[in-house]
Design an enzyme around this catalytic site. Structure first.
Site, short mmCIF file in Angstrom:
data_model
loop_
_atom_site.label_atom_id
_atom_site.label_comp_id
_atom_site.label_asym_id
_atom_site.label_seq_id
_atom_site.Cartn_x
_atom_site.Cartn_y
_atom_site.Cartn_z
N GLU A 1 -39.32 1.63 73.06
CA GLU A 1 -40.17 1.28 71.90
C GLU A 1 -41.59 0.93 72.37
O GLU A 1 -42.26 0.08 71.77
CB GLU A 1 -39.52 0.21 71.02
CG GLU A 1 -38.17 0.71 70.49
CD GLU A 1 -37.69 0.08 69.21
OE1 GLU A 1 -38.51 -0.46 68.47
OE2 GLU A 1 -36.48 0.18 68.95
N GLY A 2 -42.02 1.59 73.43
CA GLY A 2 -43.38 1.39 73.95
C GLY A 2 -43.38 0.50 75.17
O GLY A 2 -42.99 -0.66 75.11
N THR B 1 -39.31 10.78 71.27
CA THR B 1 -39.56 11.12 72.67
C THR B 1 -39.06 12.52 73.03
O THR B 1 -38.02 12.97 72.52
CB THR B 1 -38.86 10.07 73.57
OG1 THR B 1 -39.43 8.80 73.26
CG2 THR B 1 -39.04 10.35 75.05
N GLU B 2 -39.81 13.18 73.89
CA GLU B 2 -39.43 14.51 74.40
C GLU B 2 -39.55 14.52 75.91
O GLU B 2 -40.16 13.60 76.49
CB GLU B 2 -40.37 15.57 73.80
CG GLU B 2 -40.25 15.66 72.29
CD GLU B 2 -41.14 16.74 71.69
OE1 GLU B 2 -41.92 17.38 72.43
OE2 GLU B 2 -41.04 16.93 70.47
N SER C 1 -44.85 8.21 76.38
CA SER C 1 -45.88 7.28 75.87
C SER C 1 -46.88 8.02 75.00
O SER C 1 -47.39 7.48 74.01
CB SER C 1 -46.61 6.62 77.05
OG SER C 1 -45.73 5.72 77.70
N PHE D 1 -33.57 7.70 65.97
CA PHE D 1 -35.01 7.98 65.86
C PHE D 1 -35.37 8.94 66.99
O PHE D 1 -35.25 8.58 68.17
CB PHE D 1 -35.74 6.64 66.03
CG PHE D 1 -37.24 6.66 65.91
CD1 PHE D 1 -37.87 6.86 64.70
CD2 PHE D 1 -38.03 6.41 67.03
CE1 PHE D 1 -39.25 6.82 64.59
CE2 PHE D 1 -39.41 6.35 66.93
CZ PHE D 1 -40.02 6.56 65.70
N GLY E 1 -26.05 -15.80 96.14
CA GLY E 1 -25.21 -14.63 96.44
C GLY E 1 -24.38 -14.22 95.23
O GLY E 1 -24.16 -13.04 94.97
N GLN F 1 -35.67 -29.79 92.87
CA GLN F 1 -36.90 -29.60 92.10
C GLN F 1 -37.40 -28.15 92.11
O GLN F 1 -37.98 -27.69 91.13
CB GLN F 1 -37.99 -30.54 92.60
CG GLN F 1 -37.70 -31.99 92.19
CD GLN F 1 -38.86 -32.91 92.48
OE1 GLN F 1 -39.65 -32.65 93.38
NE2 GLN F 1 -38.95 -33.99 91.73
N PHE G 1 -33.71 10.99 75.52
CA PHE G 1 -33.40 9.54 75.56
C PHE G 1 -33.21 8.99 74.15
O PHE G 1 -33.75 7.93 73.81
CB PHE G 1 -34.52 8.75 76.25
CG PHE G 1 -34.84 9.19 77.64
CD1 PHE G 1 -33.85 9.60 78.52
CD2 PHE G 1 -36.16 9.17 78.10
CE1 PHE G 1 -34.16 10.00 79.81
CE2 PHE G 1 -36.48 9.57 79.38
CZ PHE G 1 -35.47 10.00 80.24
N1 COS Z 1 -49.67 2.17 61.68
C1 COS Z 1 -50.20 3.17 60.92
N2 COS Z 1 -51.01 4.14 61.43
C2 COS Z 1 -51.28 4.08 62.74
C3 COS Z 1 -50.77 3.08 63.59
C4 COS Z 1 -49.93 2.09 63.02
N3 COS Z 1 -49.41 1.11 63.75
N4 COS Z 1 -51.20 3.31 64.86
C5 COS Z 1 -51.98 4.40 64.80
N5 COS Z 1 -52.03 4.87 63.53
C6 COS Z 1 -52.79 6.02 63.03
C7 COS Z 1 -54.26 5.87 63.41
O1 COS Z 1 -54.96 5.10 62.45
C8 COS Z 1 -54.72 7.31 63.46
O2 COS Z 1 -54.95 7.73 62.12
P1 COS Z 1 -56.28 8.62 61.75
O3 COS Z 1 -56.16 9.85 62.61
O4 COS Z 1 -56.12 8.88 60.30
O5 COS Z 1 -57.45 7.77 62.12
C9 COS Z 1 -53.50 8.06 63.97
O6 COS Z 1 -52.36 7.21 63.69
C10 COS Z 1 -53.58 8.32 65.46
O7 COS Z 1 -53.74 7.08 66.12
P2 COS Z 1 -54.30 6.94 67.62
O8 COS Z 1 -55.54 7.77 67.73
O9 COS Z 1 -54.35 5.50 67.94
O10 COS Z 1 -53.15 7.70 68.43
P3 COS Z 1 -52.98 7.94 69.97
O11 COS Z 1 -52.53 9.33 70.15
O12 COS Z 1 -54.17 7.46 70.71
O13 COS Z 1 -51.69 7.06 70.35
C11 COS Z 1 -50.42 5.13 71.04
C12 COS Z 1 -51.64 5.72 70.27
C13 COS Z 1 -50.53 5.26 72.53
C14 COS Z 1 -50.44 3.68 70.63
C15 COS Z 1 -49.10 5.79 70.53
O14 COS Z 1 -49.02 7.12 71.00
C16 COS Z 1 -47.86 5.04 70.97
O15 COS Z 1 -47.48 4.03 70.35
N6 COS Z 1 -47.18 5.52 72.02
C17 COS Z 1 -45.94 4.94 72.46
C18 COS Z 1 -44.81 5.59 71.76
C19 COS Z 1 -43.55 4.84 71.97
O16 COS Z 1 -43.44 3.66 71.69
N7 COS Z 1 -42.53 5.56 72.44
C20 COS Z 1 -41.26 4.97 72.68
C21 COS Z 1 -40.24 5.87 72.14
S1 COS Z 1 -39.73 5.45 70.59
S2 COS Z 1 -38.11 4.40 71.01
#
Ligand code: COS
Length: 388
Positions: free
Chosen positions: A364-365, A125-126, A131, A122, A341, A280, A155
């Site tokens: 994954e967040g 990330t860049e 996040s 998957f 230790g 304890q 990553f």
């Molecule tokens: N399922 C379906 N749609 C979703 C959703 C979900 N769980 N979460 C958000 N969306 C949709 C929203 O409804 C919104 O849609 P509309 O524009 O049509 O209203 C769109 O996606 C954007 O959502 P939002 O405005 O909440 O996005 P943000 O940019 O504010 O980002 C976070 C939200 C921070 C939650 C997101 O960027 C995130 O999860 N970041 C972490 C990423 C991560 O886990 N990285 C790890 C690497 S992967 S191993």
């Protein structure tokens, strides 16, 4: 389709035996060599672990979310690098296709992902988009019947072994944020795809991550997941909703394993003429660890059942991932402390599992991203209820 209870309990027993007899005894070798032995990978394939959640019609075991987390509770008891080997296929490396893919994309890739013949990764990330996943800069420029992909992903778990990437890239350079992002399936041997050197990591030796670079990589238009532009961020979020439950389950498994290790050590090791288990101050650590692990197990199972019932579990999934990853961190830390230790010495697994567990709070967040997802949903509901 849900398994009948006898088949499920036999499957879980088979996994438990595999973990106890094959994986845990190989932990030291894997940590030392940074490599999972080929015969263990073959056994994982034979057990169907690469296809746990792939629908049966595509050659997987088709487990429900509840069944998957029960299986991962068992698998999670071994050092996390083993789970990582097949988990990108079960989870984030395959779910984009399974959830939002076209029938042709599913038919083309899911059977080979389910068998483990193809490793899926998957690529979200860049270097400058972690996040803030909506800010990806990798570009997919439409050119006739093709897209031309350029950018770097960072990553990416299992990328050194992957034959297929789910790649989130911007198809609309004029739209900032999530709305301009699309998801693609990219085959490894497409000209213009390359991978960087595997990173040297703090823990989880045997699981490999590296950069994936796209340099004028030309994809057929059919590589666009679901065939619709601008849906890639939502696909990624749906994938992560499920992936976070899987990670929560892995944390539960590891938490229970570490608590077992802690107790076995504490009943055997004597100080002041008595087993450590009699003291304890240490008993408080056992009790806190049990409550942590039990709460994480209950939360993960509840969220999994709700997902199986068709509910939106974005909040529950974040709660489970946050709580389970934080709690396994606390338990791993207590385990080092109980070992004294010896907890700092490589020969004992306490220090390795402490380092291994640390990643769960990040990938994954991060915990902070889970907090944002939970709070955003709660406050949005409150606004509606309060009429603001
Ligand atoms: N399922 C379906 N749609 C979703 C959703 C979900 N769980 N979460 C958000 N969306 C949709 C929203 O409804 C919104 O849609 P509309 O524009 O049509 O209203 C769109 O996606 C954007 O959502 P939002 O405005 O909440 O996005 P943000 O940019 O504010 O980002 C976070 C939200 C921070 C939650 C997101 O960027 C995130 O999860 N970041 C972490 C990423 C991560 O886990 N990285 C790890 C690497 S992967 S191993």
């Amino acid at each position: 389709m849900a398994l009948d209870s006898e088949t499920l309990s036999q499957f879980l027993m088979t996994i438990r035996r595999f973990v106890d007899k094959r994986l845990i005894p190989a932990e030291a070798e894997v940590a030392e060599t940074d490599r999972i032995p080929a015969d263990i990978v073959t056994e994982m394939r034979d057990l169907g672990l690469f296809g746990l959640s792939v629908p049966e019609e595509y050659g997987g075991l088709g487990l429900t979310m509840e069944e998957e987390v029960l299986a991962v509770f068992e698998l999670g008891r071994a050092a996390p690098a083993f789970r990582s080997m097949f988990a990108t296929n079960v989870g984030i490396g395959m779910q984009g296709i399974a959830i939002d893919g076209t029938p042709e994309q599913k038919a083309k890739y899911l059977p080979r992902l389910a068998s483990g013949e193809l490793i899926g990764s998957f690529a979200l990330t860049e270097p400058d988009a972690g996040s803030d996943a909506g800010s990806v800069r990798t570009m997919a420029r439409r050119d006739g019947d093709t897209y031309v992909l350029n950018g770097t992903k960072r990553f990416i778990t299992n990328a050194p072994h992957a034959g297929l990437f789910t790649v989130m890239a911007r198809t609309d350079s004029g739209t900032k944020g999530a709305a301009g992002v699309s998801a693609f399936v990219v085959e490894r041997d497409t000209p213009g795809v390359s991978t960087g050197k595997p990173e040297k990591k703090m823990g989880q030796q045997g699981a490999h991550v590296c950069d994936v670079i796209f340099d004028d990589c030309r994809l057929p238009a059919t590589a666009l997941i679901g065939g619709i532009e601008g849906q890639g961020f939502k696909t990624a979020m749906k994938v992560l909703d499920k992936g976070r439950l899987h990670i929560a389950a892995a944390c539960v498994g590891l938490a229970e394993r570490i608590l077992d290790d802690m107790l076995v050590y504490a009943v055997g090791r004597k100080q002041f003429g008595r087993p450590l288990a009699d003291f304890q101050l240490l008993q408080a650590m056992f009790a806190d660890s049990k409550a942590d692990a039990y709460a994480a197990r209950c939360m993960t199972l509840d969220a999994a059942r709700k997902r199986d019932a068709g509910q939106d579990v974005s909040v529950e999934s974040s709660c489970a991932k946050m709580f389970a990853s934080e709690s396994v961190g606390r338990i791993a830390d207590r385990n080092v402390q109980v070992h004294g230790g010896n907890g700092y010495i490589r020969e004992y697994r306490a220090e390795q599992l402490y380092r291994d567990a640390r990643l769960f709070r990040i990938y994954e967040g991060t915990t902070q991203i889970q907090q944002i997802i939970i709070a955003k949903s709660l406050t949005a509901d409150a606004r509606v209820r309060a009429g603001f």
